[in-house]
Structures are given as C-alpha cells and as structure tokens.
Design a protein around this motif. Structure first.
Motif, PDB file in Angstrom:
ATOM      1  N   SER A 283     -30.536  19.809 -24.444  1.00 15.62           N
ATOM      2  CA  SER A 283     -31.912  19.795 -24.595  1.00 15.62           C
ATOM      3  C   SER A 283     -31.882  20.934 -25.732  1.00 15.62           C
ATOM      4  O   SER A 283     -32.699  20.495 -26.717  1.00 15.62           O
ATOM      5  N   ALA A 284     -31.418  22.058 -25.601  1.00 12.61           N
ATOM      6  CA  ALA A 284     -31.706  23.020 -26.492  1.00 12.61           C
ATOM      7  C   ALA A 284     -31.042  22.564 -27.868  1.00 12.61           C
ATOM      8  O   ALA A 284     -31.726  23.141 -29.010  1.00 12.61           O
ATOM      9  N   LYS A 285     -30.136  21.988 -27.872  1.00 14.96           N
ATOM     10  CA  LYS A 285     -29.208  21.795 -29.023  1.00 14.96           C
ATOM     11  C   LYS A 285     -30.069  20.564 -29.700  1.00 14.96           C
ATOM     12  O   LYS A 285     -30.193  20.702 -30.943  1.00 14.96           O
ATOM     13  N   ARG A 286     -30.890  19.695 -28.999  1.00 15.59           N
ATOM     14  CA  ARG A 286     -31.364  18.448 -29.592  1.00 15.59           C
ATOM     15  C   ARG A 286     -32.884  19.011 -30.366  1.00 15.59           C
ATOM     16  O   ARG A 286     -33.370  18.470 -31.110  1.00 15.59           O
ATOM     17  N   CYS A 287     -33.429  20.507 -29.672  1.00 16.73           N
ATOM     18  CA  CYS A 287     -34.556  20.932 -30.185  1.00 16.73           C
ATOM     19  C   CYS A 287     -34.421  21.703 -31.455  1.00 16.73           C
ATOM     20  O   CYS A 287     -35.535  22.002 -31.959  1.00 16.73           O
ATOM     21  N   GLN A 288     -33.074  22.144 -31.586  1.00 18.64           N
ATOM     22  CA  GLN A 288     -32.649  22.892 -33.031  1.00 18.64           C
ATOM     23  C   GLN A 288     -32.994  22.327 -34.285  1.00 18.64           C
ATOM     24  O   GLN A 288     -33.712  22.899 -34.941  1.00 18.64           O
ATOM     25  N   ARG A 289     -33.000  21.002 -34.340  1.00 24.45           N
ATOM     26  CA  ARG A 289     -33.256  20.331 -35.712  1.00 24.45           C
ATOM     27  C   ARG A 289     -34.594  20.260 -35.941  1.00 24.45           C
ATOM     28  O   ARG A 289     -35.057  20.714 -37.070  1.00 24.45           O
ATOM     29  N   PRO A 290     -35.725  20.010 -34.945  1.00 25.77           N
ATOM     30  CA  PRO A 290     -36.818  20.071 -35.663  1.00 25.77           C
ATOM     31  C   PRO A 290     -37.161  21.625 -36.159  1.00 25.77           C
ATOM     32  O   PRO A 290     -38.095  21.669 -36.928  1.00 25.77           O
ATOM     33  N   LEU A 291     -36.824  22.414 -35.536  1.00 28.75           N
ATOM     34  CA  LEU A 291     -37.158  23.753 -35.791  1.00 28.75           C
ATOM     35  C   LEU A 291     -36.431  24.257 -37.007  1.00 28.75           C
ATOM     36  O   LEU A 291     -37.100  24.807 -37.952  1.00 28.75           O
ATOM     37  N   GLU A 292     -35.454  23.735 -37.327  1.00 26.35           N
ATOM     38  CA  GLU A 292     -34.795  23.863 -38.764  1.00 26.35           C
ATOM     39  C   GLU A 292     -35.676  23.096 -39.912  1.00 26.35           C
ATOM     40  O   GLU A 292     -35.606  23.758 -40.910  1.00 26.35           O
ATOM     41  N   LEU A 293     -36.214  21.948 -39.410  1.00 26.51           N
ATOM     42  CA  LEU A 293     -37.129  21.289 -40.565  1.00 26.51           C
ATOM     43  C   LEU A 293     -38.369  21.908 -40.526  1.00 26.51           C
ATOM     44  O   LEU A 293     -39.471  21.378 -41.083  1.00 26.51           O
ATOM     45  N   ASN A 294     -38.947  22.664 -39.565  1.00 26.79           N
ATOM     46  CA  ASN A 294     -40.233  23.502 -39.433  1.00 26.79           C
ATOM     47  C   ASN A 294     -41.273  22.499 -39.317  1.00 26.79           C
ATOM     48  O   ASN A 294     -42.311  22.307 -39.678  1.00 26.79           O
ATOM     49  N   ALA A 295     -40.841  21.581 -38.212  1.00 29.07           N
ATOM     50  CA  ALA A 295     -41.331  20.288 -37.636  1.00 29.07           C
ATOM     51  C   ALA A 295     -42.766  20.944 -37.073  1.00 29.07           C
ATOM     52  O   ALA A 295     -42.928  21.710 -36.332  1.00 29.07           O
ATOM     53  N   ALA A 296     -43.992  20.244 -37.077  1.00 28.38           N
ATOM     54  CA  ALA A 296     -45.075  20.523 -36.395  1.00 28.38           C
ATOM     55  C   ALA A 296     -45.230  19.855 -34.988  1.00 28.38           C
ATOM     56  O   ALA A 296     -45.772  20.196 -34.308  1.00 28.38           O
ATOM     57  N   ALA A 297     -44.452  18.761 -34.968  1.00 32.58           N
ATOM     58  CA  ALA A 297     -44.474  18.088 -33.568  1.00 32.58           C
ATOM     59  C   ALA A 297     -43.033  17.299 -33.320  1.00 32.58           C
ATOM     60  O   ALA A 297     -42.278  17.317 -34.363  1.00 32.58           O
ATOM     61  N   MET A 298     -42.800  16.979 -32.174  1.00 30.87           N
ATOM     62  CA  MET A 298     -41.733  16.406 -31.741  1.00 30.87           C
ATOM     63  C   MET A 298     -41.973  15.384 -30.855  1.00 30.87           C
ATOM     64  O   MET A 298     -42.766  15.473 -29.994  1.00 30.87           O
TER      65      MET A 298
END
Length: 67
Positions: A6-21
């Motif tokens: 789960s932590a690994k899958r959450c990494q990409r939105p952080l890298e993209l500076n996403a506002a939501a997921m």
C-alpha cells in the motif's frame, strides 16, 4: 498500518503532487462487501494523505462478473 504494498502504491501520487487519489482493488470471490482490513486501510491512507494535503476520494472494490 500501511502494508508495504500500500505504501508503495501511494508513492506515485506523491511524486506527481496529486491533490486526490482513488483506491481500487479486486476480489476473486463474488463478495461485494469490504473485508475486515479494508476500512482500517482506507482510514490509515486517509490520515497519511492529510499530512500532505491530499484527499482520498473513494476506495473501490471490483468483483469479476458484477456490473
């Protein structure tokens, strides 16, 4: 209680500076109710995302053959 996956899958939105997921995963059975770990996992991810001002919009469960 984020699992390593789960932590690994959450990494990409952080890298993209996403506002939501959105979270989505599948069940191989025909059970359409969330499993016991689903809600705590959603809550843990939601809490972690609030630290970086990211919103968890929804957590989908996909079941084969059901529309």
């Amino acid at each position: 209680m984020l699992s390593r996956i789960s932590a690994k899958r959450c990494q990409r939105p952080l890298e993209l500076n996403a506002a939501a997921m959105l979270l989505a995963h599948n069940y191989s059975s025909w059970v359409v109710q969330p499993s016991r770990p689903d809600e705590p996992l959603s809550q843990a991810i939601r809490s972690a995302q609030s630290l970086v001002d990211m919103q968890l919009l929804d957590h989908f469960i996909v079941v084969a053959g059901l529309l």
